[in-house]
Design a protein around this motif. Structure first.
Motif, PDB file in Angstrom:
ATOM      1  N   GLY A 184       0.805  -1.218   0.000  1.00  0.00           N
ATOM      2  CA  GLY A 184       0.000   0.000   0.000  1.00  0.00           C
ATOM      3  C   GLY A 184       0.838   1.268   0.000  1.00  0.00           C
ATOM      4  N   ALA A 185       2.086   1.182  -0.498  1.00  0.00           N
ATOM      5  CA  ALA A 185       2.890   2.391  -0.643  1.00  0.00           C
ATOM      6  C   ALA A 185       2.574   3.018  -1.989  1.00  0.00           C
ATOM      7  CB  ALA A 185       4.378   2.050  -0.570  1.00  0.00           C
ATOM      8  N   THR A 186       2.645   4.358  -2.058  1.00  0.00           N
ATOM      9  CA  THR A 186       2.473   5.011  -3.351  1.00  0.00           C
ATOM     10  C   THR A 186       3.777   4.874  -4.128  1.00  0.00           C
ATOM     11  OG1 THR A 186       3.281   7.106  -2.553  1.00  0.00           O
ATOM     12  CG2 THR A 186       0.925   6.717  -2.349  1.00  0.00           C
ATOM     13  N   ARG A 187       3.734   5.262  -5.399  1.00  0.00           N
ATOM     14  CA  ARG A 187       4.925   5.157  -6.218  1.00  0.00           C
ATOM     15  C   ARG A 187       6.052   6.018  -5.630  1.00  0.00           C
ATOM     16  NH1 ARG A 187       5.171   5.457 -12.750  1.00  0.00           N
ATOM     17  NH2 ARG A 187       4.572   7.621 -12.505  1.00  0.00           N
ATOM     18  N   TRP A 188       5.690   7.224  -5.209  1.00  0.00           N
ATOM     19  CA  TRP A 188       6.699   8.136  -4.686  1.00  0.00           C
ATOM     20  C   TRP A 188       7.277   7.633  -3.364  1.00  0.00           C
ATOM     21  CZ3 TRP A 188      10.412  11.051  -5.576  1.00  0.00           C
ATOM     22  CH2 TRP A 188      10.889  11.982  -4.664  1.00  0.00           C
ATOM     23  N   GLN A 189       6.405   7.114  -2.489  1.00  0.00           N
ATOM     24  CA  GLN A 189       6.908   6.535  -1.234  1.00  0.00           C
ATOM     25  C   GLN A 189       7.869   5.393  -1.527  1.00  0.00           C
ATOM     26  OE1 GLN A 189       3.054   5.634   0.411  1.00  0.00           O
ATOM     27  NE2 GLN A 189       3.132   7.320   1.886  1.00  0.00           N
ATOM     28  N   THR A 190       7.509   4.574  -2.506  1.00  0.00           N
ATOM     29  CA  THR A 190       8.382   3.455  -2.884  1.00  0.00           C
ATOM     30  C   THR A 190       9.732   3.962  -3.363  1.00  0.00           C
ATOM     31  OG1 THR A 190       6.464   2.146  -3.492  1.00  0.00           O
ATOM     32  CG2 THR A 190       8.573   1.452  -4.406  1.00  0.00           C
ATOM     33  N   ILE A 191       9.711   5.040  -4.147  1.00  0.00           N
ATOM     34  CA  ILE A 191      10.973   5.574  -4.663  1.00  0.00           C
ATOM     35  C   ILE A 191      11.856   6.085  -3.530  1.00  0.00           C
ATOM     36  CG2 ILE A 191      11.985   7.472  -5.997  1.00  0.00           C
ATOM     37  CD1 ILE A 191       9.673   7.125  -7.987  1.00  0.00           C
ATOM     38  N   TYR A 192      11.292   6.919  -2.647  1.00  0.00           N
ATOM     39  CA  TYR A 192      12.221   7.554  -1.702  1.00  0.00           C
ATOM     40  C   TYR A 192      12.439   6.762  -0.434  1.00  0.00           C
ATOM     41  CZ  TYR A 192       8.921   9.806   1.581  1.00  0.00           C
ATOM     42  OH  TYR A 192       7.992  10.057   2.543  1.00  0.00           O
ATOM     43  N   LYS A 193      11.605   5.786  -0.150  1.00  0.00           N
ATOM     44  CA  LYS A 193      11.844   4.990   1.058  1.00  0.00           C
ATOM     45  C   LYS A 193      12.520   3.657   0.776  1.00  0.00           C
ATOM     46  CE  LYS A 193       8.486   6.905   4.118  1.00  0.00           C
ATOM     47  NZ  LYS A 193       7.510   6.701   5.134  1.00  0.00           N
ATOM     48  N   VAL A 194      12.392   3.143  -0.421  1.00  0.00           N
ATOM     49  CA  VAL A 194      12.991   1.830  -0.702  1.00  0.00           C
ATOM     50  C   VAL A 194      14.029   1.903  -1.821  1.00  0.00           C
ATOM     51  CG1 VAL A 194      12.547  -0.518  -1.460  1.00  0.00           C
ATOM     52  CG2 VAL A 194      10.965   0.586   0.077  1.00  0.00           C
ATOM     53  N   ILE A 195      13.631   2.445  -2.969  1.00  0.00           N
ATOM     54  CA  ILE A 195      14.510   2.349  -4.129  1.00  0.00           C
ATOM     55  C   ILE A 195      15.774   3.186  -3.966  1.00  0.00           C
ATOM     56  CG2 ILE A 195      14.670   2.726  -6.615  1.00  0.00           C
ATOM     57  CD1 ILE A 195      11.737   2.048  -6.787  1.00  0.00           C
ATOM     58  N   VAL A 196      15.593   4.476  -3.597  1.00  0.00           N
ATOM     59  CA  VAL A 196      16.776   5.330  -3.469  1.00  0.00           C
ATOM     60  C   VAL A 196      17.701   4.845  -2.340  1.00  0.00           C
ATOM     61  CG1 VAL A 196      17.581   7.660  -2.923  1.00  0.00           C
ATOM     62  CG2 VAL A 196      15.800   7.329  -4.624  1.00  0.00           C
ATOM     63  N   PRO A 197      17.175   4.501  -1.146  1.00  0.00           N
ATOM     64  CA  PRO A 197      18.091   3.954  -0.132  1.00  0.00           C
ATOM     65  C   PRO A 197      18.814   2.697  -0.615  1.00  0.00           C
ATOM     66  CG  PRO A 197      16.005   4.512   0.889  1.00  0.00           C
ATOM     67  CD  PRO A 197      15.822   4.687  -0.591  1.00  0.00           C
ATOM     68  N   ALA A 198      18.113   1.845  -1.362  1.00  0.00           N
ATOM     69  CA  ALA A 198      18.754   0.618  -1.826  1.00  0.00           C
ATOM     70  C   ALA A 198      19.852   0.927  -2.842  1.00  0.00           C
ATOM     71  CB  ALA A 198      17.725  -0.326  -2.450  1.00  0.00           C
ATOM     72  N   ALA A 199      19.696   2.034  -3.557  1.00  0.00           N
ATOM     73  CA  ALA A 199      20.684   2.382  -4.595  1.00  0.00           C
ATOM     74  C   ALA A 199      21.708   3.386  -4.082  1.00  0.00           C
ATOM     75  CB  ALA A 199      19.966   2.961  -5.817  1.00  0.00           C
ATOM     76  N   LEU A 200      21.656   3.681  -2.768  1.00  0.00           N
ATOM     77  CA  LEU A 200      22.431   4.805  -2.247  1.00  0.00           C
ATOM     78  C   LEU A 200      23.936   4.682  -2.477  1.00  0.00           C
ATOM     79  CD1 LEU A 200      21.645   7.423  -0.981  1.00  0.00           C
ATOM     80  CD2 LEU A 200      22.216   6.487   1.243  1.00  0.00           C
ATOM     81  N   SER A 201      24.492   3.468  -2.340  1.00  0.00           N
ATOM     82  CA  SER A 201      25.939   3.372  -2.522  1.00  0.00           C
ATOM     83  C   SER A 201      26.303   3.639  -3.975  1.00  0.00           C
ATOM     84  CB  SER A 201      26.463   2.035  -2.033  1.00  0.00           C
ATOM     85  OG  SER A 201      25.671   1.000  -2.509  1.00  0.00           O
ATOM     86  N   GLY A 202      25.471   3.177  -4.902  1.00  0.00           N
ATOM     87  CA  GLY A 202      25.736   3.470  -6.309  1.00  0.00           C
ATOM     88  C   GLY A 202      25.624   4.958  -6.597  1.00  0.00           C
ATOM     89  N   ILE A 203      24.637   5.599  -5.954  1.00  0.00           N
ATOM     90  CA  ILE A 203      24.464   7.041  -6.150  1.00  0.00           C
ATOM     91  C   ILE A 203      25.664   7.798  -5.575  1.00  0.00           C
ATOM     92  CG2 ILE A 203      23.047   9.018  -5.514  1.00  0.00           C
ATOM     93  CD1 ILE A 203      20.615   7.140  -5.666  1.00  0.00           C
TER      94      ILE A 203
END
Lengths: 296, 258
Positions: A184-203
């Motif tokens: 039940g997360a929105t697309r934006w919540q998914t991006i900033y709470k899961v996807i970006v943290p998961a990609a943080l070392s690459g970023i």
């Protein structure tokens, strides 16, 4: 049979020699860079070089102080990063997560073209377009300032930051994304709470490589920063002309007598620059190794 | 179609004439089905028969698939999921999903469970309780209670899958969809999850896709057999397995194809 083996071996050894050659060249560059730098310290102490506040290489009481050049490089790079990082990450998120595939495919070639523009062309653009704008906007005697350099460098390091961040974001498994949406997360919540943290070392690796790209840039900065070797004040110094380490070497190397103290001082500046970019690349590499996903 | 099921007086999930296309290809053909509350319904059938596609219609995960077109009606407690103005995010709070491959977020065990409740506004002081009760309901609390702050990725495959179930429970859904939850697990982890699913039935309505016929026979109350996008047979599990109405159901169950 024997003949074929012989051929294979020949090809292998040719390829081996070519790769070894790269390493040998790197070592030779280091060797000459370090040797000529060390000769400076017959004239000036290392401490005086690293902490000296004045770069007067040609006056009677000549002084080879690194600080104005080092701080010039740092202020321009810091300014570039402050504005390129948010823009770059935002673009990477848009391209990999939000844009419809067609739009993303249309945007990517433009980013690659941006990366391919020669720096002298960027410098020309900066000089003709950006310098007058900065001058008028802040009501300055000259528009050739650290800020102008920062903006140009920011634009130039955007492609690095965008492509590497985008790669990191796209490599986050879609199963994780679906897991978040299914809770039940929105697309934006998914991006900033899961996807970006998961990609943080690459970023972070992308940001480090962006910094590496910026700090080594020469031509553009020479054309738009005014090249005044004084220690920039902070923060208002961003609107003053500065001179970076790279621009100093490029500007002065052609005019110094070979073997003079000034000549060696330029090599020493080059060594400092080399060490900084080496460390930045090393850090980026270490971070990058960590971000390979453990999920699969 | 089995009369007894068609006449379930208060079905929780009601599917009427559901058709689904991926581009030109029709993946679901006129499915109608009524799934009763607090039961386990197993969806079986050979690969590509549409069972996974069907389960993804129940929480609208097919919305994420490009060129996917859906016609017909899916109602939960009488509300059509595909009607106008349906909030998909809100729907997914009520209909949770556990996936084929365990997909824990790359964060701590605690944060994995707290993720959903945080989104939906559970306060910090209530969070410990929510996390503990979700982990207890998913029968994993005793194994990991001493390392809630360590990474969820360090757990074994079976533990990760139970963690994902706990994560779903923490959002307090009414319906839980399982999409082949045991296909990547060893027999011991599988039996733990099967046991868990049977226990969860008291509180939740469960729909599970499975390739494992014994699993369907062991844990489900109702079984639906899909073949080439059609619902061939749907009835009480006992009846479907012991006395199938259709020839193709019997062939599939007895292993003559699949």
């Amino acid at each position: 049979m024997f003949n074929r083996n012989y051929k294979e071996k020949t090809i292998e050894s040719v390829l081996f020699s070519v790769s070894v050659l790269t390493v040998v060249i790197l070592f030779l560059i280091c060797l000459f860079l370090f040797r000529d730098s060390l000769l400076l310290f017959k004239e000036t102490s290392l401490l005086d070089f690293l902490t000296g506040k004045f770069w007067y290489p040609t006056s009677v009481n000549r002084q080879f102080g690194l600080l104005p050049l080092l701080l010039g490089s740092l202020i321009v790079t810091a300014g570039a990063i402050i504005f390129a990082v948010p823009l770059g990450i935002a673009s990477a998120i848009y391209i990999s997560e939000i844009a419809p595939p067609k739009v993303a495919e249309a945007l990517k070639p433009f980013i690659e073209i941006l990366a391919g523009i020669p720096s002298v062309v960027f410098g020309f653009f900066g000089l003709v377009i950006l310098v007058p704008i900065v001058k008028d906007l802040f009501n300055l005697p000259t528009g050739q300032t650290a800020l102008t350099g920062s903006i140009m460098l920011g634009i130039m390091s955007l492609p690095t930051i965008i492509t590497i961040s985008e790669d990191a974001i796209s490599s986050v498994p879609s199963t994780i994304k679906h897991g978040s949406l299914a809770l039940g997360a929105t697309r934006w919540q998914t991006i900033y709470k899961v996807i970006v943290p998961a990609a943080l070392s690459g970023i972070s690796a992308a940001v480090m490589l962006g910094i590496g790209r910026a700090i080594g840039e020469t031509m553009t900065l020479m054309m738009v920063t005014g090249n005044t070797a004084v220690i920039p004040s902070f923060p208002e110094g961003i609107l003053d002309p500065v001179r970076t380490m790279t621009a100093t070497i490029a500007l002065e190397m052609g005019e110094v007598p070979q073997g003079s103290a000034h000549f060696h001082a330029l090599f020493a500046v080059g060594t400092v620059l080399f060490i900084i970019t080496f460390l930045i690349n090393l850090i980026a590499d270490l971070i990058k190794k960590r971000y390979r996903f453990k999920v699969d | 179609m089995t009369e007894a099921i068609q006449n379930v007086s208060h079905p929780q999930i009601e599917v009427e004439n559901l058709n689904l296309w991926y581009g030109e290809k029709q993946a679901l053909d006129n499915i109608s089905m009524r799934i009763p509350k607090n039961s386990v319904t197993a969806l079986i059938g050979p690969s590509g028969c549409g069972k996974s596609t069907f389960i993804r219609c129940l929480n609208r995960m097919n919305d994420l698939v490009k060129n996917c077109r859906i016609e017909g009606k899916v109602s939960i407690e009488g509300n059509n999921l595909y009607g106008k103005g349906v909030d998909v995010v809100d729907l997914r709070k009520h209909v949770g999903m556990v996936f084929q491959k365990a997909n824990p977020f790359p964060m701590s065990i605690y944060d994995n469970i707290a993720y959903g409740p945080r989104l939906h506004g559970v306060s910090k002081k209530d969070m410990d309780g929510v996390v503990e009760s979700a982990l207890r309901s998913a029968a994993i609390w005793n194994e990991i209670s001493d390392r809630l702050e360590s990474s969820a990725l360090a757990l074994s495959g079976g533990q990760q899958q139970r963690l994902c179930i706990a994560r779903t429970l923490a959002v307090k859904p009414e319906i839980i969809l399982f999409d082949e939850p045991c296909s990547a697990l060893d027999p011991i982890s599988t039996s733990k999850i099967e046991e868990l699913i049977v226990n969860l039935k008291n509180k939740y309505t469960i729909v599970i896709v499975t390739h494992n016929m014994q699993q369907a026979a062991r844990i489900s109350d109702y079984t639906a057999f899909f073949l080439m996008g059609r619902l061939i047979e749907f009835g009480k599990t006992k009846q479907v397995f012991q006395n199938p109405r259709e020839k193709s159901t019997e062939d599939y169950i007895t292993g003559r194809f699949g």
